[in-house]
Write a protein that holds these residues in place. Structure first.
Motif, PDB file in Angstrom:
ATOM      1  N   LEU A 215       6.880 114.342  22.326  1.00 60.81           N
ATOM      2  CA  LEU A 215       7.905 115.284  21.867  1.00 60.81           C
ATOM      3  C   LEU A 215       7.638 116.671  22.429  1.00 60.81           C
ATOM      4  CD1 LEU A 215       8.377 114.197  18.142  1.00 60.81           C
ATOM      5  CD2 LEU A 215       9.777 113.626  20.135  1.00 60.81           C
ATOM      6  N   ARG A 216       6.357 117.061  22.415  1.00 60.10           N
ATOM      7  CA  ARG A 216       5.990 118.373  22.918  1.00 60.10           C
ATOM      8  C   ARG A 216       6.399 118.523  24.392  1.00 60.10           C
ATOM      9  NH1 ARG A 216       5.103 121.717  25.727  1.00 60.10           N
ATOM     10  NH2 ARG A 216       3.597 123.408  25.755  1.00 60.10           N
ATOM     11  N   LEU A 217       6.121 117.498  25.194  1.00 59.48           N
ATOM     12  CA  LEU A 217       6.444 117.583  26.609  1.00 59.48           C
ATOM     13  C   LEU A 217       7.948 117.437  26.853  1.00 59.48           C
ATOM     14  CD1 LEU A 217       3.487 115.725  28.367  1.00 59.48           C
ATOM     15  CD2 LEU A 217       3.888 118.162  28.115  1.00 59.48           C
ATOM     16  N   ALA A 218       8.595 116.574  26.071  1.00 59.73           N
ATOM     17  CA  ALA A 218      10.041 116.402  26.227  1.00 59.73           C
ATOM     18  C   ALA A 218      10.761 117.719  25.930  1.00 59.73           C
ATOM     19  CB  ALA A 218      10.550 115.292  25.301  1.00 59.73           C
ATOM     20  N   LEU A 219      10.291 118.411  24.903  1.00 63.49           N
ATOM     21  CA  LEU A 219      10.870 119.706  24.553  1.00 63.49           C
ATOM     22  C   LEU A 219      10.773 120.656  25.747  1.00 63.49           C
ATOM     23  CD1 LEU A 219      11.902 121.497  22.104  1.00 63.49           C
ATOM     24  CD2 LEU A 219       9.549 122.313  21.964  1.00 63.49           C
ATOM     25  N   GLU A 220       9.587 120.700  26.330  1.00 63.45           N
ATOM     26  CA  GLU A 220       9.390 121.605  27.462  1.00 63.45           C
ATOM     27  C   GLU A 220      10.260 121.201  28.652  1.00 63.45           C
ATOM     28  OE1 GLU A 220       5.357 122.855  28.312  1.00 63.45           O
ATOM     29  OE2 GLU A 220       5.804 122.896  30.466  1.00 63.45           O
ATOM     30  N   GLU A 221      10.364 119.907  28.868  1.00 65.41           N
ATOM     31  CA  GLU A 221      11.175 119.444  30.000  1.00 65.41           C
ATOM     32  C   GLU A 221      12.643 119.815  29.810  1.00 65.41           C
ATOM     33  OE1 GLU A 221      11.335 115.170  30.794  1.00 65.41           O
ATOM     34  OE2 GLU A 221      11.772 115.658  32.890  1.00 65.41           O
ATOM     35  N   LEU A 222      13.138 119.636  28.598  1.00 66.66           N
ATOM     36  CA  LEU A 222      14.550 119.969  28.344  1.00 66.66           C
ATOM     37  C   LEU A 222      14.788 121.472  28.469  1.00 66.66           C
ATOM     38  CD1 LEU A 222      15.187 117.478  25.396  1.00 66.66           C
ATOM     39  CD2 LEU A 222      16.229 117.377  27.667  1.00 66.66           C
ATOM     40  N   VAL A 223      13.820 122.254  28.027  1.00 68.81           N
ATOM     41  CA  VAL A 223      13.933 123.710  28.185  1.00 68.81           C
ATOM     42  C   VAL A 223      14.000 124.048  29.679  1.00 68.81           C
ATOM     43  CG1 VAL A 223      12.708 125.905  27.938  1.00 68.81           C
ATOM     44  CG2 VAL A 223      12.842 124.332  25.993  1.00 68.81           C
ATOM     45  N   ALA A 224      13.106 123.423  30.452  1.00 64.96           N
ATOM     46  CA  ALA A 224      13.072 123.695  31.893  1.00 64.96           C
ATOM     47  C   ALA A 224      14.415 123.345  32.521  1.00 64.96           C
ATOM     48  CB  ALA A 224      11.953 122.889  32.555  1.00 64.96           C
ATOM     49  N   HIS A 225      14.966 122.238  32.074  1.00 65.42           N
ATOM     50  CA  HIS A 225      16.230 121.782  32.627  1.00 65.42           C
ATOM     51  C   HIS A 225      17.357 122.754  32.296  1.00 65.42           C
ATOM     52  CE1 HIS A 225      18.367 118.466  34.406  1.00 65.42           C
ATOM     53  NE2 HIS A 225      19.364 118.808  33.623  1.00 65.42           N
ATOM     54  N   ASN A 226      17.386 123.169  31.052  1.00 64.80           N
ATOM     55  CA  ASN A 226      18.376 124.137  30.618  1.00 64.80           C
ATOM     56  C   ASN A 226      18.239 125.442  31.421  1.00 64.80           C
ATOM     57  OD1 ASN A 226      19.096 126.518  28.724  1.00 64.80           O
ATOM     58  ND2 ASN A 226      20.239 124.804  27.865  1.00 64.80           N
ATOM     59  N   LEU A 227      17.009 125.889  31.588  1.00 68.35           N
ATOM     60  CA  LEU A 227      16.773 127.123  32.344  1.00 68.35           C
ATOM     61  C   LEU A 227      17.239 126.985  33.788  1.00 68.35           C
ATOM     62  CD1 LEU A 227      13.203 128.072  31.041  1.00 68.35           C
ATOM     63  CD2 LEU A 227      15.319 129.378  30.668  1.00 68.35           C
ATOM     64  N   SER A 228      17.068 125.794  34.360  1.00 67.64           N
ATOM     65  CA  SER A 228      17.445 125.653  35.763  1.00 67.64           C
ATOM     66  C   SER A 228      18.969 125.704  35.912  1.00 67.64           C
ATOM     67  CB  SER A 228      16.834 124.398  36.387  1.00 67.64           C
ATOM     68  OG  SER A 228      17.693 123.313  36.305  1.00 67.64           O
ATOM     69  N   LEU A 229      19.683 125.173  34.924  1.00 65.86           N
ATOM     70  CA  LEU A 229      21.146 125.281  34.981  1.00 65.86           C
ATOM     71  C   LEU A 229      21.589 126.728  34.783  1.00 65.86           C
ATOM     72  CD1 LEU A 229      22.236 122.061  33.105  1.00 65.86           C
ATOM     73  CD2 LEU A 229      22.676 122.598  35.491  1.00 65.86           C
ATOM     74  N   CYS A 230      20.906 127.430  33.884  1.00 63.66           N
ATOM     75  CA  CYS A 230      21.248 128.841  33.670  1.00 63.66           C
ATOM     76  C   CYS A 230      20.998 129.641  34.945  1.00 63.66           C
ATOM     77  CB  CYS A 230      20.435 129.435  32.523  1.00 63.66           C
ATOM     78  SG  CYS A 230      20.839 128.719  30.932  1.00 63.66           S
ATOM     79  N   ARG A 231      19.935 129.283  35.653  1.00 62.73           N
ATOM     80  CA  ARG A 231      19.630 130.001  36.879  1.00 62.73           C
ATOM     81  C   ARG A 231      20.700 129.727  37.946  1.00 62.73           C
ATOM     82  NH1 ARG A 231      14.273 128.783  40.183  1.00 62.73           N
ATOM     83  NH2 ARG A 231      15.454 126.889  40.598  1.00 62.73           N
ATOM     84  N   LEU A 232      21.137 128.478  37.975  1.00 60.13           N
ATOM     85  CA  LEU A 232      22.210 128.114  38.901  1.00 60.13           C
ATOM     86  C   LEU A 232      23.408 129.028  38.672  1.00 60.13           C
ATOM     87  CD1 LEU A 232      23.519 125.997  40.855  1.00 60.13           C
ATOM     88  CD2 LEU A 232      24.098 124.683  38.830  1.00 60.13           C
ATOM     89  N   LEU A 643      17.532 110.925  26.245  1.00 59.13           N
ATOM     90  CA  LEU A 643      18.646 111.150  25.336  1.00 59.13           C
ATOM     91  C   LEU A 643      19.334 109.812  25.125  1.00 59.13           C
ATOM     92  CD1 LEU A 643      20.012 114.446  26.869  1.00 59.13           C
ATOM     93  CD2 LEU A 643      18.567 114.181  24.860  1.00 59.13           C
ATOM     94  N   PRO A 644      19.778 109.484  23.951  1.00 56.40           N
ATOM     95  CA  PRO A 644      19.832 110.338  22.772  1.00 56.40           C
ATOM     96  C   PRO A 644      18.560 110.334  21.914  1.00 56.40           C
ATOM     97  CG  PRO A 644      20.952 108.281  22.327  1.00 56.40           C
ATOM     98  CD  PRO A 644      20.465 108.200  23.735  1.00 56.40           C
ATOM     99  N   ALA A 645      17.505 109.612  22.332  1.00 54.13           N
ATOM    100  CA  ALA A 645      16.314 109.525  21.473  1.00 54.13           C
ATOM    101  C   ALA A 645      15.780 110.912  21.104  1.00 54.13           C
ATOM    102  CB  ALA A 645      15.223 108.706  22.168  1.00 54.13           C
ATOM    103  N   HIS A 646      15.899 111.859  22.012  1.00 45.90           N
ATOM    104  CA  HIS A 646      15.363 113.194  21.743  1.00 45.90           C
ATOM    105  C   HIS A 646      16.444 114.217  21.404  1.00 45.90           C
ATOM    106  CE1 HIS A 646      11.644 111.888  24.241  1.00 45.90           C
ATOM    107  NE2 HIS A 646      11.437 111.691  22.959  1.00 45.90           N
ATOM    108  N   ASN A 647      17.585 113.740  21.001  1.00 46.58           N
ATOM    109  CA  ASN A 647      18.674 114.650  20.613  1.00 46.58           C
ATOM    110  C   ASN A 647      18.240 115.714  19.615  1.00 46.58           C
ATOM    111  OD1 ASN A 647      20.810 113.951  22.133  1.00 46.58           O
ATOM    112  ND2 ASN A 647      21.845 112.703  20.577  1.00 46.58           N
ATOM    113  N   HIS A 648      17.358 115.286  18.693  1.00 49.22           N
ATOM    114  CA  HIS A 648      16.967 116.221  17.633  1.00 49.22           C
ATOM    115  C   HIS A 648      16.198 117.413  18.178  1.00 49.22           C
ATOM    116  CE1 HIS A 648      13.690 113.399  18.220  1.00 49.22           C
ATOM    117  NE2 HIS A 648      12.878 114.290  17.699  1.00 49.22           N
ATOM    118  N   LEU A 649      15.754 117.352  19.439  1.00 52.99           N
ATOM    119  CA  LEU A 649      15.037 118.494  20.014  1.00 52.99           C
ATOM    120  C   LEU A 649      16.002 119.564  20.526  1.00 52.99           C
ATOM    121  CD1 LEU A 649      12.377 116.666  22.238  1.00 52.99           C
ATOM    122  CD2 LEU A 649      12.051 117.616  19.962  1.00 52.99           C
TER     123      LEU A 649
END
Ligand code: ADP
Ligand code: MG
Length: 685
Positions: A215-232, A643-649
């Protein structure tokens, strides 16, 4: 240490380093974040008597017999006993030396899957080795299975990752996420744990992705992904775009000429778009509107604003039929206003194509409607101000972005309007479309009646055929949709042809049309216009009619084998009916037996006509790749998040990403690099 090259590791020469680099693994950090897909338990020896079918286990015992057996297939059969019981090893490929090494009394340790065979528990082609010394140790951690590519074996990955993890001890890999009380698991510890889980690790929990380290790593990965779209998005915003002020008079004149009034939702979304276009920054707006909500009109209003400001507009549709339909609509709407149009599809060839390209590059054509053909290399515009992508889920991010590069550099980026009828659940859009603003058309034009949906077993096909005949006899029109899982146009066309022939035999008096992906554009157009005019009563079709087809008098749809399609796609198909005043029906003609699960899935359509609700259910049942369309899956390939297993993150993902962008922007880049590695080209395009 994290940025050191993998070449410093033991056993990595230039050849392996090259292969790893091709796979996107260059640094020690890349290895640390190359996370296992699953695990095997080789930490304990299972007594043969307790082996359960299906388990991957280690057994250790003495060879009692090893014989070549000539059955249906020649095989080497070895009996092994360990005091608790006996087990059979079977090898279908083996060498003489192998047989000789397995002589009676040899002690073996084997790893493989226990299965039930004719002689009790068996293992086929187990990994095995001879045990020389009574107490040679078993593994002290679970065995990770890594994602890989041809030419790099599991044992190589294990050795490499183990070395990278060992180096974690001394110097820590940087913690980049702000402290989070809900997921306090420390990064270094999580990496350690996941590359080498201890013997008592909860395998079940790991398999389901619920372990706190995951969960800890999945959270970080999703954050990274979100940040990369924001950067785009930020990168695009930096480029600037032509400011195209709103044109209220022209828009009012256009509305006044329509045979209906725009809905409140259409007006609201259009005013959101108008405000975006007026800014010197590229609009990146996603318009979601359920099928039939009138997205085309919104696109037209946006196009009008760009054109009245002297810019060109490109409108891209995923199928010829839909592009054709748009051409038809826009001709009616825009020709009276003196707006020049061009048309480009994959089938535009020779002189026609050359002429279209010339009129686009000269700026003579203000509106260009087309298919994928619009983003080919030789397509150029003179002053492209707005790109409209219809049914975006059918295209990939690359394709969308390729079109935005068609403007001349001094003009900046064109504005982008993305339209989709596949409602993207909020959670998913946060990850998939974080780079876009979202407008929702949450209202259908008045006078629509909801479509009644029935599930009918294919053994009652004759009844359904009669129902179609009765509806058509009353002057109504119907669709009969043939589905196949294969992507092949040819197979789909054959299936539809066979159905059309069969229905024509059953209903000789009925005028039946046939449309599929293999028809020439002119033939398609002929069939579609015959259906539109009412000349043809029943249209037999493949899923090519999924998007765009709009015939208000059609009030019955039969979908064969709906169990083969996703709910979102079925909802979209069903949206072809229910466009007129009369009550409409959709028959899901399923192939029995239908599993309980399949029935439950299709029942969602019977219960609801709300695209958002249906998409949410689809997401739960089939995962995001399916919901967003296969072409989008590249975007959704995560290393550990699921997803959706980690939706709650996802709620935490959004707030962490916001915090980082506002207070620690310098963390974004290293986070993105860490998680997207070589896939960064996504964010850079
Ligand atoms: P979609 O959102 O599925 O792309 P369309 O743009 O194809 O929907 O619109 C569906 C139908 O509704 C078309 O025939 C269109 O002309 C009609 N329509 C659109 N807006 C309105 C409105 N405000 N009132 C009545 N009919 C409308
Ligand atoms: Mg549409």
């Amino acid at each position: 240490m994290a940025n050191q090259s993998v070449e410093i590791l033991h056993g990595v020469g230039p050849a392996l380093a090259g292969k790893l680099a091709d796979y996107g693994v260059r640094s020690l950090q890349d290895l640390l974040f190359h996370l296992p897909l699953r695990y095997q338990d080789r930490t304990r020896i299972t007594p043969i008597a307790t082996a359960r079918e299906g388990d991957d286990i280690v057994v250790e015992g003495d060879v009692m017999a090893a014989d070549v057996v000539f059955g249906r297939r020649r095989s080497l059969v070895v009996r092994l006993q360990d005091g608790s019981g006996t087990l059979t090893l079977r090898f279908f490929h083996f060498s003489a030396a192998q047989k000789n090494n397995l002589s009676c009394g040899t002690r073996l340790r084997c790893f493989g899957q226990a299965r039930r065979g004719s002689s009790g528990i068996e293992m086929y082609h187990p990994e095995y080795r001879q045990v020389l010394d009574e107490d040679s140790p078993v593994d002290t951690s679970l065995t990770p299975i890594y994602p890989t590519t041809s030419g790099i074996g599991q044992s190589q990955w294990r050795k490499l990752c183990a070395q990278a993890v060992a180096r974690l001890e001394g110097e820590e890999v940087h913690e980049l996420l702000p402290p989070n009380e809900r997921y306090p698991y420390e990064l270094t510890r999580a990496l350690h744990y996941l590359h080498a889980p201890p013997p008592d690790a909860p395998l079940e929990q790991l398999r389901e992705g619920r372990h706190p380290a995951q969960l800890r790593l999945a959270l970080e990965e999703l954050v990274a992904h979100n940040l990369s779209l924001c950067r785009l998005r930020e990168n695009q915003q930096r480029e600037g775009a032509p400011a195209l002020p709103s044109q209220p008079q022209q828009l009012d004149a256009f509305f006044a000429a329509l045979p209906f009034n725009p809905t409140g939702a259409q007006r609201r979304v259009l005013s959101e778009i108008a405000a975006d276009l007026a800014k010197p920054l590229p609009m990146m707006r996603l318009v979601q509107g359920d099928v039939g909500s009138g997205k085309t009109l919104v696109a037209a209003g946006a196009a009008l604003q760009a054109i009245c400001n002297g810019y060109q507009v490109a409108l891209m549709a995923p199928t010829e039929i839909l592009a054709e339909q748009h051409r038809h609509n826009f001709q009616q709407w825009f020709e009276p206003l003196g707006i020049t149009m061009e048309w480009l599809s994959g089938r535009s060839k020779g002189k026609r194509r050359a002429r279209a390209l010339a009129r686009m590059v000269s700026g003579e054509a203000s509106l260009v409607i087309g298919t994928h053909a619009l983003f080919q290399d030789d397509v150029e515009f003179s002053r492209l101000g707005l790109v409209v992508v219809d049914e975006q889920h059918r295209f990939g991010v690359h394709q969308r972005l390729a079109l935005t590069r068609k403007s001349s550099p001094e003009e900046g980026q064109p504005h982008q309007l993305i339209m989709t009828a596949t409602p993207i659940p909020r959670t998913l859009s946060m990850v998939a479309y974080a780079d876009l603003d979202v407008s929702i058309i949450d209202e259908l034009p008045p006078g629509r009646s909801p479509v009644g949906t029935a599930l009918i077993d294919s053994s009652r096909r004759a009844e359904v055929v009669n129902r179609v005949a009765a509806a058509c006899a009353e002057g109504r029109q119907a669709y009969w949709v043939c589905t196949l899982i294969e992507e092949s146009d040819t197979l789909q066309a054959q299936a539809a042809e066979a159905t059309a022939t069969e229905l024509q035999q059953a209903l000789p008096a009925l005028r039946i049309g046939l449309v599929h992906g293999r028809l020439k554009p002119a033939e398609k157009e002929l069939v579609m216009s015959a259906f539109k005019s009412g000349e043809v009563s029943l249209l037999v079709a493949t899923t090519v009619i999924e998007v765009g087809v709009d015939v208000a008098n059609a009030s019955l749809m039969v979908i064969e084998n709906p169990e083969r399609l996703g709910l979102a796609q079925l909802h979209q198909l069903r949206g072809r009916v229910g466009r007129g005043e009369q009550a409409s029906h959709c028959v899901l003609l399923y192939q029995s037996p239908l599993s309980a699960n399949g029935r439950q899935r299709l029942s969602v359509l019977r219960e609801s006509t709300d695209g958002f609700y249906i998409a949410e259910k689809d997401l739960q049942q089939r995962g995001p790749g399916e919901v967003l369309g296969t072409r989008q899956t590249g975007l959704m390939e995560f290393r550990i998040a699921e997803l959706p297993a980690h939706n709650h993150l996802l709620d935490d993902v959004q707030s962490i990403s916001d915090t980082i962008r506002q207070t620690r922007p310098e963390l974004a880049e290293p986070l993105i690099t860490r998680w997207t590695g070589s896939r960064q080209h996504f964010a850079k395009v």
